[in-house]
Scaffold this motif. Structure first.
Motif, PDB file in Angstrom:
ATOM      1  N   THR A 215      -3.177 -58.386 128.169  1.00 60.05           N
ATOM      2  CA  THR A 215      -2.716 -57.946 129.484  1.00 60.05           C
ATOM      3  C   THR A 215      -2.505 -56.434 129.462  1.00 60.05           C
ATOM      4  O   THR A 215      -2.234 -55.846 128.402  1.00 60.05           O
ATOM      5  CB  THR A 215      -1.387 -58.612 129.874  1.00 60.05           C
ATOM      6  OG1 THR A 215      -0.341 -58.132 129.006  1.00 60.05           O
ATOM      7  CG2 THR A 215      -1.487 -60.133 129.761  1.00 60.05           C
ATOM      8  N   PRO A 216      -2.618 -55.789 130.614  1.00 64.55           N
ATOM      9  CA  PRO A 216      -2.407 -54.336 130.661  1.00 64.55           C
ATOM     10  C   PRO A 216      -1.056 -53.898 130.125  1.00 64.55           C
ATOM     11  O   PRO A 216      -0.958 -52.889 129.424  1.00 64.55           O
ATOM     12  CB  PRO A 216      -2.550 -54.017 132.149  1.00 64.55           C
ATOM     13  CG  PRO A 216      -3.515 -55.044 132.651  1.00 64.55           C
ATOM     14  CD  PRO A 216      -3.125 -56.300 131.910  1.00 64.55           C
ATOM     15  N   GLU A 217      -0.003 -54.640 130.435  1.00 64.05           N
ATOM     16  CA  GLU A 217       1.316 -54.208 129.979  1.00 64.05           C
ATOM     17  C   GLU A 217       1.472 -54.381 128.463  1.00 64.05           C
ATOM     18  O   GLU A 217       2.193 -53.611 127.824  1.00 64.05           O
ATOM     19  CB  GLU A 217       2.437 -54.934 130.716  1.00 64.05           C
ATOM     20  CG  GLU A 217       3.765 -54.216 130.543  1.00 64.05           C
ATOM     21  CD  GLU A 217       4.854 -54.666 131.503  1.00 64.05           C
ATOM     22  OE1 GLU A 217       5.980 -54.168 131.373  1.00 64.05           O
ATOM     23  OE2 GLU A 217       4.580 -55.513 132.372  1.00 64.05           O
ATOM     24  N   GLU A 218       0.775 -55.371 127.879  1.00 65.11           N
ATOM     25  CA  GLU A 218       0.808 -55.482 126.418  1.00 65.11           C
ATOM     26  C   GLU A 218       0.216 -54.239 125.766  1.00 65.11           C
ATOM     27  O   GLU A 218       0.727 -53.742 124.755  1.00 65.11           O
ATOM     28  CB  GLU A 218       0.040 -56.726 125.971  1.00 65.11           C
ATOM     29  CG  GLU A 218       0.780 -58.024 126.214  1.00 65.11           C
ATOM     30  CD  GLU A 218      -0.026 -59.239 125.819  1.00 65.11           C
ATOM     31  OE1 GLU A 218       0.572 -60.181 125.258  1.00 65.11           O
ATOM     32  OE2 GLU A 218      -1.248 -59.267 126.067  1.00 65.11           O
ATOM     33  N   ILE A 219      -0.858 -53.732 126.334  1.00 63.19           N
ATOM     34  CA  ILE A 219      -1.427 -52.480 125.836  1.00 63.19           C
ATOM     35  C   ILE A 219      -0.443 -51.344 126.067  1.00 63.19           C
ATOM     36  O   ILE A 219      -0.271 -50.450 125.229  1.00 63.19           O
ATOM     37  CB  ILE A 219      -2.772 -52.174 126.510  1.00 63.19           C
ATOM     38  CG1 ILE A 219      -3.746 -53.359 126.350  1.00 63.19           C
ATOM     39  CG2 ILE A 219      -3.373 -50.899 125.942  1.00 63.19           C
ATOM     40  CD1 ILE A 219      -4.020 -53.740 124.914  1.00 63.19           C
ATOM     41  N   GLY A 220       0.236 -51.390 127.196  1.00 56.93           N
ATOM     42  CA  GLY A 220       1.238 -50.372 127.506  1.00 56.93           C
ATOM     43  C   GLY A 220       2.341 -50.295 126.471  1.00 56.93           C
ATOM     44  O   GLY A 220       2.838 -49.206 126.160  1.00 56.93           O
ATOM     45  N   HIS A 221       2.743 -51.437 125.919  1.00 60.01           N
ATOM     46  CA  HIS A 221       3.802 -51.435 124.904  1.00 60.01           C
ATOM     47  C   HIS A 221       3.383 -50.626 123.675  1.00 60.01           C
ATOM     48  O   HIS A 221       4.198 -49.899 123.089  1.00 60.01           O
ATOM     49  CB  HIS A 221       4.130 -52.867 124.479  1.00 60.01           C
ATOM     50  CG  HIS A 221       4.711 -53.718 125.567  1.00 60.01           C
ATOM     51  ND1 HIS A 221       5.585 -53.216 126.504  1.00 60.01           N
ATOM     52  CD2 HIS A 221       4.546 -55.036 125.873  1.00 60.01           C
ATOM     53  CE1 HIS A 221       5.942 -54.182 127.346  1.00 60.01           C
ATOM     54  NE2 HIS A 221       5.316 -55.288 126.982  1.00 60.01           N
ATOM     55  N   LEU A 222       2.106 -50.751 123.283  1.00 62.37           N
ATOM     56  CA  LEU A 222       1.616 -49.988 122.133  1.00 62.37           C
ATOM     57  C   LEU A 222       1.614 -48.496 122.439  1.00 62.37           C
ATOM     58  O   LEU A 222       1.981 -47.677 121.582  1.00 62.37           O
ATOM     59  CB  LEU A 222       0.210 -50.453 121.752  1.00 62.37           C
ATOM     60  CG  LEU A 222      -0.478 -49.676 120.618  1.00 62.37           C
ATOM     61  CD1 LEU A 222       0.358 -49.695 119.340  1.00 62.37           C
ATOM     62  CD2 LEU A 222      -1.879 -50.232 120.374  1.00 62.37           C
ATOM     63  N   VAL A 223       1.207 -48.139 123.658  1.00 64.98           N
ATOM     64  CA  VAL A 223       1.189 -46.724 124.035  1.00 64.98           C
ATOM     65  C   VAL A 223       2.603 -46.158 124.063  1.00 64.98           C
ATOM     66  O   VAL A 223       2.837 -45.018 123.634  1.00 64.98           O
ATOM     67  CB  VAL A 223       0.486 -46.523 125.395  1.00 64.98           C
ATOM     68  CG1 VAL A 223       0.446 -45.042 125.758  1.00 64.98           C
ATOM     69  CG2 VAL A 223      -0.923 -47.088 125.356  1.00 64.98           C
ATOM     70  N   VAL A 224       3.566 -46.945 124.543  1.00 63.49           N
ATOM     71  CA  VAL A 224       4.966 -46.510 124.517  1.00 63.49           C
ATOM     72  C   VAL A 224       5.389 -46.165 123.095  1.00 63.49           C
ATOM     73  O   VAL A 224       5.999 -45.115 122.837  1.00 63.49           O
ATOM     74  CB  VAL A 224       5.898 -47.596 125.105  1.00 63.49           C
ATOM     75  CG1 VAL A 224       7.358 -47.295 124.753  1.00 63.49           C
ATOM     76  CG2 VAL A 224       5.738 -47.681 126.611  1.00 63.49           C
ATOM     77  N   PHE A 225       5.066 -47.042 122.159  1.00 61.67           N
ATOM     78  CA  PHE A 225       5.434 -46.785 120.764  1.00 61.67           C
ATOM     79  C   PHE A 225       4.810 -45.488 120.262  1.00 61.67           C
ATOM     80  O   PHE A 225       5.500 -44.629 119.689  1.00 61.67           O
ATOM     81  CB  PHE A 225       5.000 -47.948 119.874  1.00 61.67           C
ATOM     82  CG  PHE A 225       5.063 -47.631 118.404  1.00 61.67           C
ATOM     83  CD1 PHE A 225       6.287 -47.505 117.761  1.00 61.67           C
ATOM     84  CD2 PHE A 225       3.900 -47.437 117.675  1.00 61.67           C
ATOM     85  CE1 PHE A 225       6.355 -47.186 116.406  1.00 61.67           C
ATOM     86  CE2 PHE A 225       3.954 -47.115 116.321  1.00 61.67           C
ATOM     87  CZ  PHE A 225       5.191 -46.989 115.679  1.00 61.67           C
ATOM     88  N   LEU A 226       3.514 -45.311 120.464  1.00 63.88           N
ATOM     89  CA  LEU A 226       2.822 -44.129 119.956  1.00 63.88           C
ATOM     90  C   LEU A 226       3.331 -42.848 120.600  1.00 63.88           C
ATOM     91  O   LEU A 226       3.346 -41.791 119.973  1.00 63.88           O
ATOM     92  CB  LEU A 226       1.317 -44.272 120.165  1.00 63.88           C
ATOM     93  CG  LEU A 226       0.635 -45.338 119.307  1.00 63.88           C
ATOM     94  CD1 LEU A 226      -0.822 -45.495 119.719  1.00 63.88           C
ATOM     95  CD2 LEU A 226       0.740 -44.999 117.828  1.00 63.88           C
ATOM     96  N   ALA A 227       3.743 -42.941 121.868  1.00 62.61           N
ATOM     97  CA  ALA A 227       4.226 -41.754 122.585  1.00 62.61           C
ATOM     98  C   ALA A 227       5.685 -41.439 122.289  1.00 62.61           C
ATOM     99  O   ALA A 227       6.159 -40.350 122.622  1.00 62.61           O
ATOM    100  CB  ALA A 227       4.036 -41.952 124.090  1.00 62.61           C
ATOM    101  N   SER A 228       6.375 -42.364 121.659  1.00 63.76           N
ATOM    102  CA  SER A 228       7.809 -42.198 121.426  1.00 63.76           C
ATOM    103  C   SER A 228       8.090 -41.587 120.058  1.00 63.76           C
ATOM    104  O   SER A 228       7.216 -41.501 119.193  1.00 63.76           O
ATOM    105  CB  SER A 228       8.511 -43.559 121.518  1.00 63.76           C
ATOM    106  OG  SER A 228       8.257 -44.332 120.354  1.00 63.76           O
ATOM    107  N   ASP A 229       9.345 -41.208 119.860  1.00 57.68           N
ATOM    108  CA  ASP A 229       9.756 -40.634 118.578  1.00 57.68           C
ATOM    109  C   ASP A 229       9.748 -41.669 117.459  1.00 57.68           C
ATOM    110  O   ASP A 229       9.827 -41.306 116.280  1.00 57.68           O
ATOM    111  CB  ASP A 229      11.150 -40.018 118.713  1.00 57.68           C
ATOM    112  CG  ASP A 229      11.158 -38.776 119.589  1.00 57.68           C
ATOM    113  OD1 ASP A 229      10.076 -38.173 119.772  1.00 57.68           O
ATOM    114  OD2 ASP A 229      12.235 -38.412 120.100  1.00 57.68           O
TER     115      ASP A 229
END
Length: 253
Positions: A215-229
């Protein structure tokens, strides 16, 4: 929240994975600069983000392959928010075409959207990201390490994006800027809807060991991690989120 107070530009955020990334960022406290080509769809995404608690949303509707629009996107984001912390190069195009019959026009279109736009938008964003010690996340494809019939032009452009990710990470690491990519598997979106059939959908699901599409939001969770500290020690990497798809060798018509 993982992205509280961070200012993020997300391209191609009017639908599909881009919309999922925007919603995931909204839930983690980011301030959003969203762009896409469809005004109505973008307005729906903004509505969802605001319902998720994000009230700081800027939108720009336009063609990311155009230099003037890229400059507008950077300038309006900086003017509204005062900084840029995260650039998500998500906008992309897909399509099925044998390489032996691909035209120059088709090749140029794939490269313009999937490679040139991220390159030149990142050039414009880089000075601002250096100021904030920010980061870049590129949306690539798990197909860059596989042979998936009929997707030659698409995966060529995305393989180049993977290489761009690694080289850019090397160039910017001394400035404190991280650069990574995500490599999603099968996520049903409007991007592939023109060529998708029930048979092809089922073939893709069958080739995904986890037993379903993403799902798009599942991919979003990975991007959140990579973009975060939380990913502060991660740069120059390409992360698969494909339900195990790349572990298989699917025979897809």
């Amino acid at each position: 929240m993982a992205l509280s107070g961070k200012v993020a530009i997300i391209t191609g955020s009017s639908s599909g994975i881009g919309a999922g990334i925007a919603l995931a960022f909204a839930k983690e406290g980011a301030k959003l600069s969203l762009t896409g080509r469809n005004q109505k769809n973008l307005e729906e995404v903004v509505k969802d983000c605001k319902e998720a608690g994000c009230q700081d949303v800027l939108t720009n509707v336009g063609d990311i392959t155009q230099d003037a629009f890229r400059r507008t996107l950077i300038d309006t984001t900086k003017k509204k928010f005062g900084k840029i912390d995260i650039l998500v190069n998500n906008a992309g195009i897909g399509g099925m075409k044998p390489l032996t019959s691909a035209t120059k026009e088709e090749y140029d279109k794939f490269m313009a959207v999937n490679l040139e736009a991220p390159l030149f938008l990142t050039q414009l964003a880089a000075p601002h990201l250096i100021e904030t010690k920010g980061n870049v996340v590129n949306n690539s494809s798990c197909g860059t390490t596989m042979i998936i019939p009929m997707l030659g032009l698409y995966t060529m452009s995305k393989a180049a994006l993977d290489t761009f990710t690694r080289y850019l990470a090397h160039e910017l690491v001394s400035h404190g800027v991280r650069v990574n990519a995500i490599n999603p598997g099968y996520v049903p979106t409007q991007l592939g809807s023109e060529v998708m059939t029930d048979e092809l959908h089922q073939s893709l699901v069958n080739a995904t060991p986890i037993g379903r599409a993403g799902t798009p939001e599942e991919i979003g969770h990975l991007v959140v991690f990579l973009a975060s500290d939380k990913a502060a020690f991660v740069t120059g990497e390409c992360f698969r989120a494909d339900g195990g798809f790349s572990m298989t060798t699917p025979a897809l018509a």
